[in-house]
Design a protein around this motif. Structure first.
Motif, PDB file in Angstrom:
ATOM      1  N   ASN A 299      42.100  29.256  25.980  1.00 29.17           N
ATOM      2  CA  ASN A 299      43.245  30.109  25.182  1.00 29.17           C
ATOM      3  C   ASN A 299      44.518  30.277  25.852  1.00 29.17           C
ATOM      4  O   ASN A 299      45.735  30.374  25.332  1.00 29.17           O
ATOM      5  CB  ASN A 299      42.808  31.393  24.398  1.00 29.17           C
ATOM      6  N   ASN A 300      44.570  30.617  27.129  1.00 30.77           N
ATOM      7  CA  ASN A 300      45.720  31.233  27.960  1.00 30.77           C
ATOM      8  C   ASN A 300      46.095  30.627  28.897  1.00 30.77           C
ATOM      9  O   ASN A 300      46.957  30.686  29.587  1.00 30.77           O
ATOM     10  CB  ASN A 300      45.415  32.670  28.246  1.00 30.77           C
ATOM     11  N   ILE A 301      45.373  29.405  29.355  1.00 28.18           N
ATOM     12  CA  ILE A 301      45.887  28.467  30.528  1.00 28.18           C
ATOM     13  C   ILE A 301      45.866  27.055  30.114  1.00 28.18           C
ATOM     14  O   ILE A 301      45.007  26.886  28.968  1.00 28.18           O
ATOM     15  CB  ILE A 301      45.126  28.997  31.755  1.00 28.18           C
TER      16      ILE A 301
ATOM     17  N   ASN B 112      45.729  39.463  31.335  1.00 27.22           N
ATOM     18  CA  ASN B 112      44.945  40.303  30.515  1.00 27.22           C
ATOM     19  C   ASN B 112      43.440  39.867  30.986  1.00 27.22           C
ATOM     20  O   ASN B 112      43.185  39.016  31.936  1.00 27.22           O
ATOM     21  CB  ASN B 112      45.077  40.221  29.115  1.00 27.22           C
ATOM     22  N   LYS B 113      42.457  40.485  30.540  1.00 26.71           N
ATOM     23  CA  LYS B 113      41.199  40.186  30.823  1.00 26.71           C
ATOM     24  C   LYS B 113      40.743  38.991  30.555  1.00 26.71           C
ATOM     25  O   LYS B 113      40.089  38.308  31.537  1.00 26.71           O
ATOM     26  CB  LYS B 113      40.419  41.305  30.375  1.00 26.71           C
TER      27      LYS B 113
ATOM     28  N   GLU C 206      39.640  33.447  32.524  1.00 27.25           N
ATOM     29  CA  GLU C 206      39.898  31.853  32.156  1.00 27.25           C
ATOM     30  C   GLU C 206      40.257  31.435  33.654  1.00 27.25           C
ATOM     31  O   GLU C 206      40.062  30.399  33.896  1.00 27.25           O
ATOM     32  CB  GLU C 206      40.862  31.574  31.224  1.00 27.25           C
ATOM     33  N   LEU C 207      41.191  32.025  34.406  1.00 29.24           N
ATOM     34  CA  LEU C 207      41.551  31.626  35.505  1.00 29.24           C
ATOM     35  C   LEU C 207      40.424  31.487  36.781  1.00 29.24           C
ATOM     36  O   LEU C 207      40.172  30.463  37.214  1.00 29.24           O
ATOM     37  CB  LEU C 207      42.747  32.649  36.147  1.00 29.24           C
ATOM     38  N   HIS C 208      39.529  32.421  36.640  1.00 22.04           N
ATOM     39  CA  HIS C 208      38.595  32.214  37.598  1.00 22.04           C
ATOM     40  C   HIS C 208      37.538  30.906  37.156  1.00 22.04           C
ATOM     41  O   HIS C 208      37.260  30.389  38.063  1.00 22.04           O
ATOM     42  CB  HIS C 208      37.440  33.494  37.283  1.00 22.04           C
ATOM     43  N   ASP C 209      37.305  30.877  35.738  1.00 21.19           N
ATOM     44  CA  ASP C 209      36.776  29.542  35.530  1.00 21.19           C
ATOM     45  C   ASP C 209      37.219  28.264  35.837  1.00 21.19           C
ATOM     46  O   ASP C 209      36.699  27.342  36.341  1.00 21.19           O
ATOM     47  CB  ASP C 209      36.214  29.518  33.996  1.00 21.19           C
TER      48      ASP C 209
ATOM     49  N   ALA D 249      54.426  38.010  35.119  1.00 18.13           N
ATOM     50  CA  ALA D 249      55.211  39.107  34.907  1.00 18.13           C
ATOM     51  C   ALA D 249      54.401  40.478  35.313  1.00 18.13           C
ATOM     52  O   ALA D 249      55.121  41.592  35.416  1.00 18.13           O
ATOM     53  CB  ALA D 249      56.283  39.387  33.551  1.00 18.13           C
ATOM     54  N   GLY D 250      53.220  40.404  35.400  1.00 18.78           N
ATOM     55  CA  GLY D 250      52.515  41.645  35.689  1.00 18.78           C
ATOM     56  C   GLY D 250      51.143  41.617  35.105  1.00 18.78           C
ATOM     57  O   GLY D 250      50.729  40.642  34.260  1.00 18.78           O
ATOM     58  N   ALA D 251      50.459  42.735  34.758  1.00 23.32           N
ATOM     59  CA  ALA D 251      49.410  43.053  34.014  1.00 23.32           C
ATOM     60  C   ALA D 251      49.644  43.482  32.698  1.00 23.32           C
ATOM     61  O   ALA D 251      50.604  44.072  32.454  1.00 23.32           O
ATOM     62  CB  ALA D 251      48.426  43.883  34.824  1.00 23.32           C
ATOM     63  N   ASP D 252      48.529  43.204  31.951  1.00 22.52           N
ATOM     64  CA  ASP D 252      48.797  43.815  30.449  1.00 22.52           C
ATOM     65  C   ASP D 252      48.457  45.227  30.321  1.00 22.52           C
ATOM     66  O   ASP D 252      47.384  45.501  30.122  1.00 22.52           O
ATOM     67  CB  ASP D 252      47.766  42.895  29.427  1.00 22.52           C
ATOM     68  N   ILE D 253      49.369  45.860  30.531  1.00 27.02           N
ATOM     69  CA  ILE D 253      49.277  47.554  30.672  1.00 27.02           C
ATOM     70  C   ILE D 253      48.477  48.095  29.456  1.00 27.02           C
ATOM     71  O   ILE D 253      47.798  48.996  29.750  1.00 27.02           O
ATOM     72  CB  ILE D 253      50.882  48.231  30.811  1.00 27.02           C
ATOM     73  N   SER D 254      48.662  47.632  28.304  1.00 34.06           N
ATOM     74  CA  SER D 254      48.094  47.931  27.141  1.00 34.06           C
ATOM     75  C   SER D 254      46.473  48.219  27.321  1.00 34.06           C
ATOM     76  O   SER D 254      45.976  48.937  26.638  1.00 34.06           O
ATOM     77  CB  SER D 254      48.461  47.121  25.961  1.00 34.06           C
TER      78      SER D 254
END
Length: 260
Positions: A4-6, A29-30, A35-38, A64-69
């Motif tokens: 979904n994200n990469i 985000n988590k 997904e990056l690990h996979d 730009a960083g981690a998803d702080i939310s």
């Protein structure tokens, strides 16, 4: 493998992984970390993939960083678990891959983004890149290896200043510090990464994997890097790549490494 994200693409021995959340400046985000690990795991186990390039989509940010939310309401226990899981799943995982990983830093690499870049085996940057660890401005510290890898790369004093001020440095300063190896235009960033990757492809992937293990050992507590080097050096003599490499040298021809 669908993500979904990469985005991932393997061509000519090079796997390019692109973090694709441009509306969030490619923040981690988590789900993206998983997904990056996979994707890294799949590329590392793919015999057709000899070099991995990681970059961000768009022109503004690598990450730009981690998803702080996702962690703004965490307590002490959950905060510790967040850092431990992230380091195991992605940051330490990337550092210890046997396949070389090049970070092509386009734009902002802040917080977890810089920590991801630093976990790669080396980095190149576009001339508009900005890098920093701004966590203390949020009341926390870098938790994905930043306090450890940044001093290894730039020295204790510079790392302390970057962490304490929560400031950003530009690409040329990052090169001066030794944080990145090369700086180029945004248009030439991926072509440069691919050019360097093509040079890596000429060599023994087995030997490169053992070299990564030996170099990393110098930075691990309880490890004697010289002993690891001796052991990995010896292991090379039992590989088909060693037989091919030495035979090619003696026969004055180009080596055709089998990767075994």
């Amino acid at each position: 493998m669908a993500f979904n994200n990469i985005l991932t693409n393997t061509q000519g021995g090079i796997t390019t992984i692109t973090i694709n959340r441009p509306n969030k400046l490619n923040a981690l985000n988590k789900e993206t970390i998983q997904e990056l690990h996979d994707a890294f795991d799949a590329a590392n186990n793919d015999k057709n993939s000899k070099v991995i390039i990681i970059t961000g989509s768009g022109e503004k940010a690598f990450v730009a960083g981690a998803d702080i939310s996702e962690f703004a309401n965490f307590d002490v226990e959950n905060g510790g678990k967040l850092a431990a899981k992230g380091q195991e799943l992605l940051f330490d995982f990337v550092e210890n891959l046997s396949t070389p990983v090049i970070a092509a830093v386009n734009g902002f690499a802040l917080g977890g983004g810089l920590e991801l870049a630093m976990s790669c085996h080396f980095r190149i940057a576009s001339d508009n890149a900005k890098m920093g660890l701004p966590e203390v401005s949020l009341g926390v510290i870098p938790g994905y290896g930043g306090t450890q890898r940044l001093p290894q790369l730039v020295g204790k004093g510079r790392a302390m200043e970057m962490v304490m001020t929560a400031g950003m440095i530009d690409a040329n300063t990052a090169k001066e510090y030794g944080l990145v190896n090369h700086v180029t235009s945004q248009e030439e960033l991926l072509p440069l990464a691919e050019k360097i990757a093509s040079k890596i492809l000429r060599n023994s992937s087995v030997a490169i994997g053992k070299a990564i293990k030996a170099v990393n050992a110098n930075y691990k507590d309880g490890k004697n890097g010289f002993e690891v080097e001796i052991k990995q050096f010896g292991k090379c003599f039992g590989t088909a790549d060693f037989k091919e490499g030495t035979a090619a040298f003696l026969e004055k021809r180009k080596a055709n490494f089998p990767g075994a």
